[in-house]
Design a protein around this motif. Structure first.
Motif, PDB file in Angstrom:
ATOM      1  N   PRO A   1      -1.227  -0.263 -20.528  1.00  0.00           N
ATOM      2  CA  PRO A   1      -1.989   0.964 -20.269  1.00  0.00           C
ATOM      3  C   PRO A   1      -2.663   1.431 -21.555  1.00  0.00           C
ATOM      4  CG  PRO A   1       0.382   1.449 -20.413  1.00  0.00           C
ATOM      5  CD  PRO A   1       0.218  -0.020 -20.748  1.00  0.00           C
TER       6      PRO A   1
ATOM      7  N   LEU B   1      -3.456   9.358 -22.347  1.00  0.00           N
ATOM      8  CA  LEU B   1      -2.292   9.044 -21.516  1.00  0.00           C
ATOM      9  C   LEU B   1      -1.006   9.570 -22.137  1.00  0.00           C
ATOM     10  CD1 LEU B   1      -3.092   5.426 -20.270  1.00  0.00           C
ATOM     11  CD2 LEU B   1      -3.491   7.617 -19.110  1.00  0.00           C
TER      12      LEU B   1
ATOM     13  N   ASN C   1      -0.135   5.223 -13.216  1.00  0.00           N
ATOM     14  CA  ASN C   1      -0.545   3.972 -12.545  1.00  0.00           C
ATOM     15  C   ASN C   1       0.464   2.852 -12.771  1.00  0.00           C
ATOM     16  OD1 ASN C   1      -2.852   5.281 -11.852  1.00  0.00           O
ATOM     17  ND2 ASN C   1      -4.224   4.111 -13.173  1.00  0.00           N
TER      18      ASN C   1
ATOM     19  N   GLY D   1      -7.498   0.855 -17.688  1.00  0.00           N
ATOM     20  CA  GLY D   1      -8.315   1.877 -18.345  1.00  0.00           C
ATOM     21  C   GLY D   1      -9.324   1.227 -19.269  1.00  0.00           C
TER      22      GLY D   1
ATOM     23  N   PRO E   1      -9.713  -0.763 -13.591  1.00  0.00           N
ATOM     24  CA  PRO E   1     -10.247   0.568 -13.879  1.00  0.00           C
ATOM     25  C   PRO E   1      -9.149   1.636 -13.839  1.00  0.00           C
ATOM     26  CG  PRO E   1     -11.642  -0.584 -12.307  1.00  0.00           C
ATOM     27  CD  PRO E   1     -10.386  -1.397 -12.451  1.00  0.00           C
TER      28      PRO E   1
ATOM     29  N   ALA F   1      -9.115   3.394  -7.818  1.00  0.00           N
ATOM     30  CA  ALA F   1      -9.817   2.186  -8.269  1.00  0.00           C
ATOM     31  C   ALA F   1      -8.773   1.119  -8.627  1.00  0.00           C
ATOM     32  CB  ALA F   1     -10.704   2.511  -9.462  1.00  0.00           C
TER      33      ALA F   1
HETATM   34  N1  LIG Z   1     -21.087   7.332 -17.559  1.00  0.00           N
HETATM   35  C1  LIG Z   1     -20.350   6.622 -16.731  1.00  0.00           C
HETATM   36  N2  LIG Z   1     -19.098   7.025 -16.487  1.00  0.00           N
HETATM   37  C2  LIG Z   1     -18.335   6.328 -15.661  1.00  0.00           C
HETATM   38  C3  LIG Z   1     -18.859   5.172 -15.014  1.00  0.00           C
HETATM   39  C4  LIG Z   1     -20.170   4.762 -15.318  1.00  0.00           C
HETATM   40  O1  LIG Z   1     -20.683   3.766 -14.815  1.00  0.00           O
HETATM   41  N3  LIG Z   1     -20.872   5.510 -16.192  1.00  0.00           N
HETATM   42  N4  LIG Z   1     -18.049   4.505 -14.157  1.00  0.00           N
HETATM   43  C5  LIG Z   1     -17.071   5.299 -13.453  1.00  0.00           C
HETATM   44  C6  LIG Z   1     -16.248   4.473 -12.641  1.00  0.00           C
HETATM   45  S1  LIG Z   1     -17.000   3.895 -11.224  1.00  0.00           S
HETATM   46  C7  LIG Z   1     -14.955   4.265 -12.891  1.00  0.00           C
HETATM   47  S2  LIG Z   1     -13.983   3.418 -11.749  1.00  0.00           S
HETATM   48  C8  LIG Z   1     -14.304   4.749 -14.111  1.00  0.00           C
HETATM   49  C9  LIG Z   1     -13.562   3.630 -14.855  1.00  0.00           C
HETATM   50  O2  LIG Z   1     -12.750   4.196 -15.789  1.00  0.00           O
HETATM   51  P1  LIG Z   1     -12.113   3.363 -16.943  1.00  0.00           P
HETATM   52  O3  LIG Z   1     -11.553   2.110 -16.448  1.00  0.00           O
HETATM   53  O4  LIG Z   1     -13.080   3.271 -18.067  1.00  0.00           O
HETATM   54  O5  LIG Z   1     -10.853   4.244 -17.298  1.00  0.00           O
HETATM   55  P2  LIG Z   1     -10.702   5.439 -18.321  1.00  0.00           P
HETATM   56  O6  LIG Z   1     -12.020   6.019 -18.637  1.00  0.00           O
HETATM   57  O7  LIG Z   1      -9.839   5.005 -19.409  1.00  0.00           O
HETATM   58  O8  LIG Z   1      -9.909   6.428 -17.388  1.00  0.00           O
HETATM   59  C10 LIG Z   1     -10.456   6.970 -16.211  1.00  0.00           C
HETATM   60  C11 LIG Z   1      -9.427   7.916 -15.599  1.00  0.00           C
HETATM   61  O9  LIG Z   1      -8.271   7.194 -15.221  1.00  0.00           O
HETATM   62  C12 LIG Z   1      -7.097   7.729 -15.828  1.00  0.00           C
HETATM   63  N5  LIG Z   1      -6.162   6.682 -16.158  1.00  0.00           N
HETATM   64  C13 LIG Z   1      -6.376   5.622 -16.927  1.00  0.00           C
HETATM   65  N6  LIG Z   1      -5.284   4.878 -17.031  1.00  0.00           N
HETATM   66  C14 LIG Z   1      -4.319   5.510 -16.334  1.00  0.00           C
HETATM   67  C15 LIG Z   1      -2.951   5.246 -16.075  1.00  0.00           C
HETATM   68  N7  LIG Z   1      -2.360   4.156 -16.570  1.00  0.00           N
HETATM   69  N8  LIG Z   1      -2.264   6.096 -15.283  1.00  0.00           N
HETATM   70  C16 LIG Z   1      -2.876   7.190 -14.767  1.00  0.00           C
HETATM   71  N9  LIG Z   1      -4.166   7.490 -14.976  1.00  0.00           N
HETATM   72  C17 LIG Z   1      -4.878   6.665 -15.752  1.00  0.00           C
HETATM   73  C18 LIG Z   1      -7.651   8.376 -17.070  1.00  0.00           C
HETATM   74  O10 LIG Z   1      -6.780   9.302 -17.609  1.00  0.00           O
HETATM   75  C19 LIG Z   1      -8.947   8.949 -16.589  1.00  0.00           C
HETATM   76  O11 LIG Z   1      -8.724  10.154 -15.912  1.00  0.00           O
HETATM   77  O12 LIG Z   1     -15.233   5.261 -15.010  1.00  0.00           O
HETATM   78  C20 LIG Z   1     -16.206   6.131 -14.407  1.00  0.00           C
HETATM   79  N10 LIG Z   1     -17.034   6.716 -15.421  1.00  0.00           N
END
Ligand SMILES: Nc1nc2c(c(=O)[nH]1)N[C@H]1C(S)=C(S)[C@@H](COP(=O)(O)OP(=O)(O)OC[C@H]3O[C@@H](n4cnc5c(N)ncnc54)[C@H](O)[C@@H]3O)O[C@H]1N2
Ligand code: MOO
Length: 401
Positions: free
Chosen positions: A177, A182, A198, A244, A291, A296
């Motif tokens: 993670p 986090l 997650n 993430g 993601p 996701a």
């Molecule tokens: N400007 C843009 N912003 C975003 C885009 C984009 O194209 N342009 N894509 C969106 C989409 S679609 C998605 S899906 C997410 C992908 O996010 P990431 O993989 O980069 O993840 P983070 O930014 O690190 O975190 C997002 C969210 O998830 C929570 N998170 C992460 N890991 C954990 C975990 N292990 N347990 C619980 N929650 C977790 C994190 O705290 C954030 O809240 O990006 C969009 N943005």
């Protein structure tokens, strides 16, 4: 990493391309039978011995000589136990002097233990006798290679004379993670922090799907730290999941780090949620940038990780019950993308109906209420009243039928 629709894959092509590049392990290990439930037999398992080993009684009764019955029911008034008959209960071996068994219901004994037959019976050689090997024959196939062992398979293998079985080694799935925001689960809720929840979901899936889960501590958004953790985990694991940092944030390094190391790399899938997924093969091992948002991550596990783990286990990934349901509202995808829809199905007088949760529904409501899935095809629109084939998610079929 920037999402580029022209380079994004469909879900099917992502699965098949990763399978093509993956150097799938083929290690085998012997496990004691008590640890074999759910494991995949690595080779055909054959019975070492007959069961029963020698012929036994089929009933609770007495073993007799069938020759004594050739002229009808014998006068047993002079019979003595262990000379003219012997006790032979269900599954018992008995002396070779005897060749048939009479059920105890057809026999009475006086106070001197002398038997008396209370019914007319036909007693031939072998009557009431279960032959050697009638349950398991020496050399008979007990479980074919690739079979996922159910409790009854494990018992059968034991009945065939084994105390251990060769199974495919469990895949090791490492989970990394990453994100400065986090916080460890159980810590005090605080501003700017999100629980690393997650990991618990993914641990559950990985173990449910037969693999071993290796969890790494949370790694901050630091390119070097993350790179080192990726290299370490790829040494010990078969599949690495980085959770993430898959998208375009200023500190989203995960997919870039995978791409730098990868023999094969692809970013993005034509499906939402979860479109910025990163998929790579590094030195023959699979590394996926899952993601961060929980749903996701749920989908990445569901369509990709489950397919890989099921393929390794030679099982089908499509075992969910599919039923016809009437859509209560319009279901639409975004042009060019599948929309992976988590739906609420319920039984009504005219059949099963489905609807989606409201746009402002919380994650908690989704987890609590969703019980069905439908992939709305790219550019597909399902009109209200239209019948669609939905998959039921862990729902007891009887509750909807
Ligand atoms: N400007 C843009 N912003 C975003 C885009 C984009 O194209 N342009 N894509 C969106 C989409 S679609 C998605 S899906 C997410 C992908 O996010 P990431 O993989 O980069 O993840 P983070 O930014 O690190 O975190 C997002 C969210 O998830 C929570 N998170 C992460 N890991 C954990 C975990 N292990 N347990 C619980 N929650 C977790 C994190 O705290 C954030 O809240 O990006 C969009 N943005
Ligand atoms: O691909 Mo994402 O749509 O925010 O989950």
């Amino acid at each position: 990493m920037e999402f580029n629709k022209d380079r994004a894959l469909t879900r099917d092509s992502a699965v098949s391309t990763l399978l093509q590049h993956w150097d799938m392990p083929c290690d085998i290990e012997a496990v004691p039978l008590a640890e074999a439930y759910g494991r995949i037999a690595a080779c055909d398992v054959f019975a070492r011995a007959n069961a029963p080993f020698a012929r036994v009684s089929s009933f609770d009764g007495i073993a007799v000589r069938s020759s004594d019955f050739e002229k009808g029911m014998p006068d047993a008034s002079s019979w003595q136990r262990n000379r003219d008959f012997a006790q032979a209960d269900t599954g018992d071996d008995f002396p070779d002097d005897f060749d048939a068994v009479v059920r105890i219901e057809a026999v009475g004994f006086n106070e001197d233990d002398v038997p008396r037959f209370t019914q007319e019976l036909e007693v031939l050689p072998g009557t009431g006798v279960r032959k050697a090997g009638s349950q398991v024959r020496e050399g008979e196939l007990l479980a074919a290679a690739g079979k996922q062992l159910r409790p009854e398979d494990v018992a059968l293998i034991a009945a065939g004379g084994h105390d251990s079985v060769s199974v495919k080694r469990r895949l090791r799935v490492a989970y990394l993670p990453t994100g400065n925001e986090l916080a460890a689960i159980g810590s005090c809720p605080s501003r700017g922090k999100t629980y690393q929840s997650n990991g618990l979901m993914i641990r559950g899936f990985v173990t449910e799907w037969g693999a071993e889960f290796l969890e790494h501590d949370i790694v901050a958004d630091d390119r070097d730290l993350l790179g080192r953790a990726i290299d370490d985990l790829l040494d010990s694991a078969d599949i690495l999941l980085i959770n993430g940092g898959s998208s375009r944030g200023s500190e989203d390094y995960s997919s870039q780090l995978l791409e730098q190391r990868a023999d094969y790399f692809a970013h993005g899938v034509l499906a939402v949620p979860g479109r910025p997924i990163g998929m790579s093969v590094i030195k023959g091992k699979i590394a996926i940038n899952v993601p961060g948002p929980m749903m996701a991550a749920w989908f990445a596990c569901d369509w990709l990780l489950r397919s890989l783990l099921m393929r390794y286990q030679e099982q089908s990934a499509n075992e969910r019950l599919t039923v016809t349901a009437i859509a209560d509202e319009q279901l639409k995808s975004r042009p060019g993308f599948e929309r992976l829809a988590r739906l609420v199905a319920r039984k009504e007088a005219d059949g099963i109906h489905v609807s989606s949760l409201q746009d402002n529904a919380t994650l908690a409501a989704s987890v609590r209420r969703v019980n069905a899935f439908y992939a709305i095809g790219p550019d597909e629109t399902v009109e209200p009243g239209e019948a669609i084939q939905i998959q039921l998610l862990g729902t007891k079929a009887s509750s909807l039928m």
